[in-house]
Scaffold this motif. Structure first.
Motif, mmCIF file in Angstrom:
data_model
loop_
_atom_site.group_PDB
_atom_site.id
_atom_site.type_symbol
_atom_site.label_atom_id
_atom_site.label_comp_id
_atom_site.label_asym_id
_atom_site.label_seq_id
_atom_site.Cartn_x
_atom_site.Cartn_y
_atom_site.Cartn_z
ATOM 1 N N MET A 263 37.033 45.335 33.257
ATOM 2 C CA MET A 263 36.874 44.707 34.820
ATOM 3 C C MET A 263 37.405 43.144 34.205
ATOM 4 O O MET A 263 38.134 42.100 34.911
ATOM 5 N N ALA A 264 36.513 42.758 33.155
ATOM 6 C CA ALA A 264 36.706 41.666 32.610
ATOM 7 C C ALA A 264 37.681 41.351 32.293
ATOM 8 O O ALA A 264 38.804 39.965 32.680
ATOM 9 N N VAL A 265 38.353 41.963 31.613
ATOM 10 C CA VAL A 265 40.094 41.240 30.994
ATOM 11 C C VAL A 265 40.465 41.337 32.254
ATOM 12 O O VAL A 265 42.015 40.858 31.954
ATOM 13 N N PHE A 266 40.627 42.442 32.600
ATOM 14 C CA PHE A 266 41.108 42.083 34.255
ATOM 15 C C PHE A 266 41.938 41.606 35.104
ATOM 16 O O PHE A 266 42.655 41.167 35.579
ATOM 17 N N LEU A 267 40.106 40.953 35.770
ATOM 18 C CA LEU A 267 40.455 39.307 36.171
ATOM 19 C C LEU A 267 40.791 39.041 35.467
ATOM 20 O O LEU A 267 40.728 37.585 36.302
ATOM 21 N N ALA A 270 44.200 39.010 36.373
ATOM 22 C CA ALA A 270 45.013 40.006 37.666
ATOM 23 C C ALA A 270 45.358 38.510 38.266
ATOM 24 O O ALA A 270 46.852 38.418 38.902
ATOM 25 N N LYS A 271 44.460 37.397 39.069
ATOM 26 C CA LYS A 271 44.910 36.027 39.281
ATOM 27 C C LYS A 271 45.805 35.521 39.235
ATOM 28 O O LYS A 271 46.436 35.169 40.419
ATOM 29 N N GLU A 272 46.446 35.343 38.329
ATOM 30 C CA GLU A 272 47.590 34.876 38.093
ATOM 31 C C GLU A 272 48.607 35.585 38.211
ATOM 32 O O GLU A 272 50.200 35.054 38.997
ATOM 33 N N LEU A 273 48.396 36.917 37.580
ATOM 34 C CA LEU A 273 49.365 38.071 38.282
ATOM 35 C C LEU A 273 49.868 37.705 39.759
ATOM 36 O O LEU A 273 51.325 37.929 39.912
#
Length: 387
Positions: A263-267, A270-273
């Motif tokens: 989750m930490a890596v995804f978050l 994710a915002k920039e994507l």
């Protein structure tokens, strides 16, 4: 009593013989007799002698002067043999020679009356118009007729015949002059005809050249508009292609991020994507080709009026040219006025139309409000180009 009539008759024959005498050989014309353009006659042999005396061959063209009037005679390649024969003079010579022969025979043999033997024909019946003898007048068929001395009637009819011959010769000269004049008119007519045909061909060639020039210019206008629109469309296609390629890579990156379990890596990404995806989605609705920009109907040409004019092409008489020009100017002004009205109406309709696109939320936007250069190239409407 008969000396005076015979003397006058001989004088008339001498005068006729002078008219039938060649001015070169001073003899009566020998056949064939040729008539010169100046209407004087020569023996062909004498004309040939004059022609050869100038050092010119018989079978070639040349010129010499008439011995009677010094008029210059121009010959064609046939030389003297190309001159026209004067058949009337030849016939008159034959009659003259025959009459001279008959006269000599009459002097030796005076005719006798058929009804009264041994009676010479010595009077002329005016009523029956026939020669007869004295016995026929006293006891015969002509006793109640009017008669006259044979010599008197002979002199009268001889003079009439001589006058008739002279009149025929003069008439032949006039007819020959008229024929020569008409031949010259035919030559002038042929020359004028060739000139008019050449001038007509030149005018039609100029008309063909003008049509070809206008055709080339109008084709260039259509080609230029087609290339401009095609260039704008290809530029827009390149922009959409670049956008599609970027969107595809962004989708691939987003799918890879969706597979991240941490989750930490995804978050962290994710915002920039999400921000990039929103920007890319909004960009897909910025530019869109105008409806009907592929049409080229505004380049249609109507040549019905020109066709009517071409079908009426004909030779004009005096005054027709100015009248046709006035009618053409009037028709052209009316046509130009109608075209201006149509252009104004079309321009008003074009200004009222707006090329709209829908944004991501479904709200319409006016492409004309976008400041991009690509958008301005896509404002291609039917009224945007004038042919």
């Amino acid at each position: 009593m008969e000396f005076a009539p015979n003397f006058r008759d001989a004088q008339a024959m001498d005068n006729l013989e002078k008219q039938l005498t060649c001015p070169i050989c001073l003899e009566m014309f020998s056949k064939p007799v040729v008539i010169l353009p100046c209407q004087h006659n020569l023996c062909r042999k004498c004309a040939n002698d004059i022609f050869q005396s100038r050092g010119t061959s018989v079978g070639s063209g040349g010129r010499f002067r008439c011995p009677s009037c010094r008029h210059e005679v121009v010959l064609d390649r046939h030389g003297v043999y190309g001159l026209q024969r004067n058949l009337l003079v030849e016939n008159i010579i034959d009659i003259y020679k025959q009459e001279s022969t008959n006269k000599s025979l009459k002097k030796s043999e005076q005719p006798l009356c058929e009804e009264h033997e041994d009676e010479k024909i010595n009077i002329y019946c005016v009523t029956c118009e026939t020669p007869t003898c004295s016995m026929c007048k006293v006891f015969g068929a002509h006793k109640d007729c009017e008669v006259a001395p044979l010599g008197k009637i002979y002199k009268t009819q001889k003079g009439e015949l001589s006058d008739g011959i002279a009149m025929l010769v003069a008439g032949n000269d006039r007819v020959q002059a008229i024929i020569s004049q008409m031949e010259e008119m035919c030559k002038i007519m042929e020359a004028n005809g060739r000139h008019q045909k050449q001038e007509l061909c030149e005018k039609f060639d100029a008309l063909y050249a003008l049509l070809e020039q206008r055709k080339s210019e109008m084709l260039q206008i259509v080609t230029r508009e087609q290339e401009e629109r095609s260039q704008n469309m290809r530029s827009l296609m390149r922009q959409y292609g670049d956008h599609l390629e970027g969107a595809s890579k962004l989708v691939e990156t987003a799918l890879q991020s969706m597979e991240e379990s941490e989750m930490a890596v995804f978050l962290h990404t994710a915002k920039e994507l999400i921000k990039r995806i929103i920007e890319t989605s909004e960009a897909t609705h910025i530019q869109k080709p105008a409806a009907g920009c592929e049409n080229m109907d505004h380049f249609s040409a109507n040549f019905e009026r020109q066709e009517r004019i071409l079908r009426k092409l004909n030779f004009e008489s005096v005054g027709d040219s100015e009248q046709e020009e006035d009618e053409d100017d009037k028709e052209e002004n009316e046509t130009e006025l109608a075209e201006n009205v149509l252009e104004e109406e079309k321009s008003g309709e074009t200004n009222e139309e707006a090329i709209e696109v829908e944004d991501e939320a479904g709200n319409p936007e006016d492409v004309g409000t976008q400041p991009t250069e690509a958008t301005s190239h896509m404002l291609l409407t039917h009224g945007g180009v004038k042919s």
